[in-house]
Design a protein around this motif. Structure first.
Motif, PDB file in Angstrom:
ATOM      1  N   UNK A 129      -1.805 -32.479  -8.615  1.00  0.00           N
ATOM      2  CA  UNK A 129      -2.974 -33.226  -8.144  1.00  0.00           C
ATOM      3  C   UNK A 129      -2.689 -33.839  -6.755  1.00  0.00           C
ATOM      4  N   UNK A 130      -2.667 -35.174  -6.652  1.00  0.00           N
ATOM      5  CA  UNK A 130      -2.546 -35.778  -5.322  1.00  0.00           C
ATOM      6  C   UNK A 130      -1.148 -36.325  -5.045  1.00  0.00           C
ATOM      7  N   UNK A 131      -0.121 -35.712  -5.655  1.00  0.00           N
ATOM      8  CA  UNK A 131       1.242 -36.178  -5.428  1.00  0.00           C
ATOM      9  C   UNK A 131       2.153 -35.006  -5.126  1.00  0.00           C
ATOM     10  N   UNK A 132       3.148 -35.290  -4.311  1.00  0.00           N
ATOM     11  CA  UNK A 132       4.244 -34.346  -4.128  1.00  0.00           C
ATOM     12  C   UNK A 132       3.835 -33.019  -3.524  1.00  0.00           C
ATOM     13  N   UNK A 133       2.739 -32.995  -2.812  1.00  0.00           N
ATOM     14  CA  UNK A 133       2.298 -31.760  -2.158  1.00  0.00           C
ATOM     15  C   UNK A 133       3.029 -31.592  -0.829  1.00  0.00           C
ATOM     16  N   UNK A 134       3.560 -30.420  -0.548  1.00  0.00           N
ATOM     17  CA  UNK A 134       4.268 -30.189   0.718  1.00  0.00           C
ATOM     18  C   UNK A 134       3.268 -29.975   1.852  1.00  0.00           C
ATOM     19  N   UNK A 135       2.487 -30.997   2.153  1.00  0.00           N
ATOM     20  CA  UNK A 135       1.365 -30.822   3.088  1.00  0.00           C
ATOM     21  C   UNK A 135       1.827 -30.392   4.473  1.00  0.00           C
ATOM     22  N   UNK A 136       2.991 -30.883   4.917  1.00  0.00           N
ATOM     23  CA  UNK A 136       3.493 -30.475   6.228  1.00  0.00           C
ATOM     24  C   UNK A 136       3.716 -28.960   6.270  1.00  0.00           C
ATOM     25  N   UNK A 137       4.097 -28.386   5.128  1.00  0.00           N
ATOM     26  CA  UNK A 137       4.296 -26.938   5.050  1.00  0.00           C
ATOM     27  C   UNK A 137       2.966 -26.204   4.884  1.00  0.00           C
ATOM     28  N   UNK A 138       2.058 -26.817   4.151  1.00  0.00           N
ATOM     29  CA  UNK A 138       0.731 -26.215   3.981  1.00  0.00           C
ATOM     30  C   UNK A 138       0.044 -26.089   5.338  1.00  0.00           C
ATOM     31  N   UNK A 139       0.180 -27.104   6.169  1.00  0.00           N
ATOM     32  CA  UNK A 139      -0.425 -27.023   7.501  1.00  0.00           C
ATOM     33  C   UNK A 139       0.221 -25.904   8.330  1.00  0.00           C
ATOM     34  N   UNK A 140       1.528 -25.692   8.129  1.00  0.00           N
ATOM     35  CA  UNK A 140       2.194 -24.577   8.816  1.00  0.00           C
ATOM     36  C   UNK A 140       1.643 -23.238   8.343  1.00  0.00           C
ATOM     37  N   UNK A 141       1.366 -23.133   7.059  1.00  0.00           N
ATOM     38  CA  UNK A 141       0.793 -21.885   6.541  1.00  0.00           C
ATOM     39  C   UNK A 141      -0.546 -21.624   7.212  1.00  0.00           C
ATOM     40  N   UNK A 142      -1.359 -22.672   7.304  1.00  0.00           N
ATOM     41  CA  UNK A 142      -2.677 -22.495   7.946  1.00  0.00           C
ATOM     42  C   UNK A 142      -2.489 -22.054   9.400  1.00  0.00           C
ATOM     43  N   UNK A 143      -1.587 -22.726  10.100  1.00  0.00           N
ATOM     44  CA  UNK A 143      -1.374 -22.359  11.520  1.00  0.00           C
ATOM     45  C   UNK A 143      -0.748 -20.979  11.678  1.00  0.00           C
ATOM     46  N   UNK A 144      -0.032 -20.533  10.630  1.00  0.00           N
ATOM     47  CA  UNK A 144       0.646 -19.229  10.732  1.00  0.00           C
ATOM     48  C   UNK A 144      -0.359 -18.085  10.801  1.00  0.00           C
ATOM     49  N   UNK A 145      -1.606 -18.385  10.408  1.00  0.00           N
ATOM     50  CA  UNK A 145      -2.614 -17.336  10.465  1.00  0.00           C
ATOM     51  C   UNK A 145      -2.607 -16.401   9.267  1.00  0.00           C
ATOM     52  N   UNK A 146      -1.744 -16.647   8.308  1.00  0.00           N
ATOM     53  CA  UNK A 146      -1.737 -15.805   7.117  1.00  0.00           C
ATOM     54  C   UNK A 146      -3.059 -15.958   6.384  1.00  0.00           C
ATOM     55  N   UNK A 147      -3.570 -14.848   5.871  1.00  0.00           N
ATOM     56  CA  UNK A 147      -4.822 -14.968   5.119  1.00  0.00           C
ATOM     57  C   UNK A 147      -4.833 -14.051   3.898  1.00  0.00           C
ATOM     58  N   UNK A 148      -5.963 -14.075   3.198  1.00  0.00           N
ATOM     59  CA  UNK A 148      -6.124 -13.365   1.912  1.00  0.00           C
ATOM     60  C   UNK A 148      -5.034 -13.770   0.909  1.00  0.00           C
ATOM     61  N   UNK A 149      -4.514 -14.971   1.052  1.00  0.00           N
ATOM     62  CA  UNK A 149      -3.448 -15.412   0.155  1.00  0.00           C
ATOM     63  C   UNK A 149      -3.974 -15.602  -1.263  1.00  0.00           C
ATOM     64  N   UNK A 150      -3.047 -15.401  -2.204  1.00  0.00           N
ATOM     65  CA  UNK A 150      -3.307 -15.780  -3.598  1.00  0.00           C
ATOM     66  C   UNK A 150      -2.561 -17.089  -3.828  1.00  0.00           C
ATOM     67  N   UNK A 151      -3.251 -18.057  -4.384  1.00  0.00           N
ATOM     68  CA  UNK A 151      -2.657 -19.388  -4.549  1.00  0.00           C
ATOM     69  C   UNK A 151      -2.333 -19.677  -5.999  1.00  0.00           C
ATOM     70  N   UNK A 152      -1.129 -20.248  -6.188  1.00  0.00           N
ATOM     71  CA  UNK A 152      -0.751 -20.724  -7.513  1.00  0.00           C
ATOM     72  C   UNK A 152      -0.054 -22.061  -7.309  1.00  0.00           C
ATOM     73  N   UNK A 153       0.020 -22.863  -8.342  1.00  0.00           N
ATOM     74  CA  UNK A 153       0.569 -24.204  -8.187  1.00  0.00           C
ATOM     75  C   UNK A 153       1.028 -24.684  -9.552  1.00  0.00           C
ATOM     76  N   UNK A 154       1.283 -25.980  -9.671  1.00  0.00           N
ATOM     77  CA  UNK A 154       1.386 -26.558 -11.006  1.00  0.00           C
ATOM     78  C   UNK A 154      -0.027 -26.552 -11.588  1.00  0.00           C
ATOM     79  N   UNK A 155      -0.195 -26.937 -12.848  1.00  0.00           N
ATOM     80  CA  UNK A 155      -1.541 -26.839 -13.431  1.00  0.00           C
ATOM     81  C   UNK A 155      -2.611 -27.706 -12.771  1.00  0.00           C
ATOM     82  N   UNK A 156      -2.250 -28.696 -11.969  1.00  0.00           N
ATOM     83  CA  UNK A 156      -3.283 -29.525 -11.348  1.00  0.00           C
ATOM     84  C   UNK A 156      -3.230 -29.467  -9.830  1.00  0.00           C
ATOM     85  N   UNK A 157      -4.303 -29.017  -9.194  1.00  0.00           N
ATOM     86  CA  UNK A 157      -4.366 -28.895  -7.734  1.00  0.00           C
ATOM     87  C   UNK A 157      -5.585 -29.626  -7.215  1.00  0.00           C
ATOM     88  N   UNK A 158      -5.641 -29.741  -5.885  1.00  0.00           N
ATOM     89  CA  UNK A 158      -6.797 -30.401  -5.313  1.00  0.00           C
ATOM     90  C   UNK A 158      -6.850 -30.268  -3.810  1.00  0.00           C
TER      91      UNK A 158
END
Lengths: 255, 313, 255, 313
Positions: free
Chosen positions: D37-66
Motif C-alpha cells: 500500500x503506502x509504505x516501503x515503496x521504492x519510489x526513487x527507483x519507480x521514477x527511474x523506471x518511468x524516465x528509462x522509457x520502458x513500456x508495456x511492462x507487466x506489474x506485480x507487487x505485494x498483495x496491496x498496491x496503490x
C-alpha cells in the motif's frame, strides 16, 4: 610426519582453497572443519568475493575452527541468518560448490551415509544419514573431503547412494538427468579428480608423506594410475601463515 | 471503569509440564523436537517426555538431530524416526545405530527437503509441498513421505512431500513472555518457526521469562508469536547439554561422556547396559526438577564455564 | 445527529465490539478504522484475551486510529511481526472472525470489490480488487462493515463475487462446500444479520437516528422486516468513554 | 602478507540506476515493486523506471498496491497488472480505474495467495505452489496464474499457482551496506524478502548506507542478505511520498494532491490532463536527482514534518 611443514588436514584445506574461485557462492555441510578452513583461506588469498551461503547463514566469520559447522559457535559473526525455509530454495537452485564426506565413497564419486551391508531397514551398519542430499545434484560441482583413506571408505560401488556422484558412469549419469558432480577428492594421502570421459575417480597427486603404493593399497578400486604421478604442492608460506594465524589459530587441523 | 486486563497466561509451572505432555501426546504419536544438531534442543522437555512414560513415539525434528534422539531411543520411547541426519558430529549416535541395526526402531529414509517441505505444507495449510530434487539418490526410493506428481503448468514430473503435522512440538529458545511470545537470541533459529506453525500443540522452554514490554519493543525479533504457543515454561539451562547461544555453549564433555557409555552398551561390553541405565536414572528419572538436573551435571560451576565459552565466541 | 451521544461510525464500532468473544483470534483488512476500533474496544471491555493476528502483525497497540490499518503507523507497537509467508498459512486455516467492506454487498452477503457493470476486462466501473479473498471462506465468520448504506451498495446480487457470502442461498452455499460466512452487517443506519434458514440478510436493529423506512429506501433488496424492529442500543457510558479516551483519542470516527 | 580485501561493492551511484534498469528490464517484462500500500515503496527507483522509457511492462507487487502503480500507469509504462488490490485506502486509484475502464491496460484478476504463492514457488525453486482456498469466489474463475491439481496423497482437488519470477524487483528499505546486505527497520517487511528471492535481478534503495560491522553485529535483522541483491543505492527519503517507518511517515497530503489531479483527469475535466502531465514533468521527468525531487515536494521542512510524525507513533 614432523619433517613436513603441515598436517594432512591442513594440506587438504589448502588444496580445496586453491580450487575455489573468486565470486563463487558455496557452502559446506555439518562436521566440516576442513571445508570451512578452505573457504576462509580462499577469501583471505585469491577469492575475497567468495560468498559463503546456502546453509542458513551468510558469510560467517569464525574466530576459530570447530568440528561442527552448523552452530553459532562455529559461525562466529555473520552478515545474515537464514532459516530452513531459505535452505529449501538454495537446495533447489544449487550453489557453485558444496562439500561431501562419506562412510563409503565409490569409484564414481557416489557418497553413502546410510548403511553398509544388509538392507536399509536391516543394515549391518547404520550410518547417520544426510541432512541435505540435494546439493550433490543441484550444485555446479562438489568436493569430497574425508579424513579416512582406506579400503573400507573407498569402495568400488557404494552399498547405498545417499548423494549421487556419477552413478555408474556416463550412461547412467546422463540418463538420470544429473548435472555437476564431484570434481576433486582430497584425503590425508592424496588428491583425486575424475576422468572426463569415464567419469571415474583417478589419482591426481600424492602428498609428499605418502606414495602411490600407499594410496593404491588403501583404495578399493583402480585409480587409473599412469606412468608418472605428481606430488602435491605443499602449502606456500603465505597459505600456511594465514591458515594458522587467521583461520585456525587453535590448531584444530593439527590435532 | 476499566477492568484490569485478565488476559490468561500461557506460562506454566515446571511441575505441570509432564501432565501437559500426557494430555497432548499419546503413545505412538508424532513428536517434533526443535533445535539443530547440538543446539537449541528443549532437553528439559525431552526429559519430561521420557518420564511421562509415553512410548512407541514417532520422532521428527529439524534436518539435523543427535543427542536428544539417541537419549529417547535409549530410554525406550521411540518406535520410528523421520530424521534426515542423526549424529553427534564428532561421532555417530550409538543407540540410534544399534537400535536400527537390531531392528528395535525403524529409521525412515528422509532428507531435509521432505521434512522442511512437510512443515512448510502444514504451516501453509495445504496437504503437500512440491519438491524438484533428489535425482540420482537412493533416498527418495525409500522415503515414505513422498509421491510423484506432474506440474500442471510445465508438465514436468517432480515430487510432492506430504504435510507433516506433529501432534506436539517441543521447542527451546532463550527468551519468552508469560503469554507465549518467544524470542530466539541465537543466530540460528533452525526450523523452530515452521515447526511451531505446523504442530497441533506447542510447548516451549525458555532460559528466562522476560517482560512483555521488552517483546513489544522489538516485534520483528519475536521468532514465534504467542498465537502458535500453547504453553511456555521457564527453565534456566533448559537446553543443556546442547547449546543455547548466546547464553551458554554446548557441553561437549557431557555429550562425550554419554556417547562413551552408549557406545559401550552398543558393543555389549560388560556392565555397560547397567551404566547407561544409571545415566538415565541419575540425569532423567531421578532429576525431577531442572535444579536437580543442573546439580547432576556439574551445577553452577559447570554452567558458568559454558556461559563463558559462549560469551567468548 | 448532535442529539445523539455518538457518531454513526462509533455506533458501528461498538456494535462490532460487542459481538467479538474473549479468546478469539481475528483480524481486519486494509482501510479498517472501524474494525480496528471494535477489536481494541472489545479487548478493553469483555475480551482481554482477544488475539488480533492473521495479517502480519500480532496484537497491535495503536495509539490512535487511522484510515489505513496495514501500516506501522496504524499498528503502533505489537507483540510480533509476521510476513506474507505466514499470512499464506493463516489464509488457509482461517481465523475466528474477519471484516469485509464492499463496493457492492448483496442480499446473501456476497462482497464485490472488482467491477460494477460490464465485464471484468470491460467494466463500467473498476474497483480496487481485494488483497486477500480467502478469509471470507476459511474464517469461522465475518462481519460486513460499510460507511455507505445506499441502493448503490446494497444490491440484490453482486455483479462479481470477490469474497463469497452465502452465494445464492443455502443450496449453492452448501454445494460449494463453504463454511462460515457473514454474520452481521453494520452500517451508519442499521445492523443486519442473516436468517439461518434462508441465509438472506435481514434487518436486526435500526440506529436511533434512522428509521425502518430510511433503511428500506436505501437497500436494494427485501430485508424481511417483521412487525417490530428493535432500536439499536446506544453505546454505554463505559463503551463510549473507552472508545474516545483509549481507542480513538483523535476522534477519527467522529469526523 | 595479506592482500587488502577487494570484495566488490554493490553500491551504485544514483545516476547509474537508470542504466541498470535499462540493462536488466526490457519492454514488456515483468517488474516487481516492493512495499505494501503506502509504505516501503521504492519510489526513487519507480521514477527511474518511468524516465528509462520502458513500456508495456507487466506489474506485480505485494498483495496491496496503490500510488506507485497509479503513477506508472499515468506515465504510460504499464500494459498489464497482476495486483490483487490497487487502492490509496482513503480513495480509489484514479488512473488505474480509468485505464482498466477504457481498456488501456489489462488488470488481471489475482489475489494474495496466488501472488505470494507464486513468489514462494520461485523462491523455493519449484514451478508451482499448492493453494487450497478460493471456494465461492469469482476471482479464481478469471485468474490466469492458476490451474487445478489433485493432491497425490489425499486425492483432494485443489489449485496450483504458478511460480512468479520477475525479471527485476525494485525494493526499498531503511538501511543497507555497500555489499548489498539490507535491513528493514520497519515493523512490516511486506513480501520484500520473498520477492528478492524470486526475482532474476534485484535493485534496492535504502534511506542510508550503514557500515558492514553494524550489519554483522545483528545478523538475524538482515532482512535481505547480499546474495540476493544485485545493486543497492542510497537515497534519503527514497520511498517518499510513501512511508519508510520508523524514519518518515506517509505524505498523505502529497498523495491526496496527486489523486485529486488524477481523478480530475479520469473525469476528463478541462485542463486536468495537462495538470497531470505537469505533475509528472515536475516530480519525475525534471527531478533528475533525489535532491531535486525532495525539493520539488517541499524540501527539508516537509521531510522533517514526516520524520516527526513517524517518531511520534
Amino acid at each position: 610426519m614432523s619433517r613436513y611443514p603441515c598436517s594432512p588436514a591442513e594440506m587438504q584445506a589448502v588444496l580445496l582453497a586453491r580450487d575455489l574461485k573468486d565470486g563463487e557462492l558455496g557452502a559446506a555441510g555439518a562436521s566440516a572443519a576442513i571445508p570451512m578452513a578452505a573457504m576462509m583461506l580462499a577469501r583471505l588469498t585469491h577469492a575475497p568475493d567468495l560468498q559463503i551461503a546456502g546453509e542458513m547463514f551468510v558469510n560467517p566469520r569464525p574466530r576459530q575452527l570447530w568440528n561442527s559447522m552448523l552452530d553459532d559457535r562455529a559461525l562466529g559473526a555473520c552478515e545474515a541468518a537464514e532459516t530452513f525455509l531459505e535452505l529449501f530454495g538454495h537446495s533447489h537452485r544449487g550453489l557453485d560448490f558444496f562439500f561431501h564426506n562419506g562412510m563409503q565413497i565409490d569409484a564414481f564419486g557416489n557418497i553413502n551415509l546410510h548403511h553398509i551391508g544388509g538392507t536399509l531397514h536391516k543394515p549391518k551398519m547404520r550410518g547417520p544419514g544426510a541432512a541435505n542430499i540435494s546439493y550433490a545434484a543441484t550444485s555446479r560441482r562438489f568436493y569430497i573431503c574425508t579424513g579416512n583413506h582406506s579400503q573400507r571408505t573407498f569402495v568400488p560401488r557404494a552399498d547405498f547412494i545417499t548423494s549421487p556422484g556419477y552413478l555408474d558412469g556416463p550412461e547412467s549419469y546422463h540418463a538420470a538427468g544429473l548435472a555437476g558432480g564431484p570434481c576433486l577428492c582430497v584425503t590425508p594421502l592424496a588428491a583425486m579428480d575424475f576422468d572426463p570421459a569415464t567419469l571415474r575417480m583417478r589419482l591426481k597427486s600424492v602428498h609428499p608423506w605418502s606414495s602411490v603404493d600407499e594410496v593404491v593399497a588403501n583404495t578399493g578400486f583402480d585409480l587409473g594410475i599412469g606412468e608418472r604421478v605428481e606430488e602435491t604442492r605443499l602449502p606456500s608460506e603465505n597459505e600456511l601463515s594465514l591458515l594458522r594465524t587467521r583461520v585456525d589459530p587453535k590448531g584444530l587441523l593439527r590435532r | 471503569m476499566t477492568a484490569p486486563s485478565q488476559r490468561p497466561q500461557k506460562l506454566v509451572a515446571p511441575d505441570a509440564v509432564g501432565g501437559l505432555i500426557r494430555a497432548w501426546l499419546d503413545d505412538g504419536d508424532l513428536l517434533a523436537i526443535g533445535g539443530l544438531f547440538k543446539q537449541g534442543r528443549p532437553m528439559v522437555l525431552v526429559r519430561e517426555v521420557i518420564r511421562s512414560g509415553r512410548n512407541r513415539l514417532k520422532l521428527v525434528s529439524s534436518p539435523g538431530s543427535g543427542f536428544d534422539a539417541d537419549l529417547m531411543i535409549a530410554a525406550g520411547c521411540v518406535a520410528e524416526t523421520f530424521l534426515p541426519a542423526v549424529t553427534l558430529e564428532d561421532r555417530m549416535c550409538p543407540t540410534f545405530r544399534s537400535a536400527v541395526e537390531n531392528g528395535a526402531i525403524t529409521a525412515h529414509c528422509v532428507d531435509a527437503l521432505s521434512i522442511v517441505g512437510g512443515y512448510l505444507a502444514a504451516a501453509n495449510g495445504v496437504t503437500f509441498q512440491p519438491v524438484a530434487a533428489w535425482v540420482g539418490s537412493d533416498v527418495p526410493k525409500h522415503n515414505p513421505l513422498i509421491a510423484r506428481i506432474d506440474c500442471p503448468f510445465t508438465g514436468q514430473p517432480l515430487y510432492a512431500t506430504q504435510a507433516i503435522r506433529p501432534k506436539l512440538a517441543l521447542l527451546h529458545a532463550q527468551e519468552g513472555d508469560v503469554y507465549g511470545n518467544v524470542r530466539h537470541l541465537s543466530t540460528m533459529t533452525y526450523a523452530d518457526q515452521m515447526m511451531a506453525r505446523a504442530a497441533e500443540k506447542v510447548i516451549v522452554s525458555v532460559d528466562r521469562i522476560v517482560d512483555t514490554e521488552t517483546i513489544v519493543a522489538r516485534p520483528r525479533e519475536t521468532t514465534i508469536p504467542c498465537i502458535y504457543v500453547d504453553a511456555i515454561v521457564e527453565a534456566a539451562y533448559g537446553a543443556h547439554p546442547t547449546g543455547s547461544f548466546p547464553l551458554y555453549s554446548i557441553d561437549e564433555d557431557h555429550i562425550e561422556m554419554y556417547a562413551t557409555l552408549a557406545e559401550a552398551a552398543r558393543k555389549g561390553e560388560a556392565g555397560a547396559d547397567t551404566a547407561l541405565r544409571a545415566y538415565l536414572d541419575r540425569h532423567v528419572h531421578h532429576a525431577l526438577t531442572q535444579q536437580a538436573y543442573v546439580e547432576s551435571v556439574g551445577g553452577a560451576q559447570r554452567m558458568k564455564a559454558l556461559e563463558e565459552e559462549a560469551a567468548s565466541l
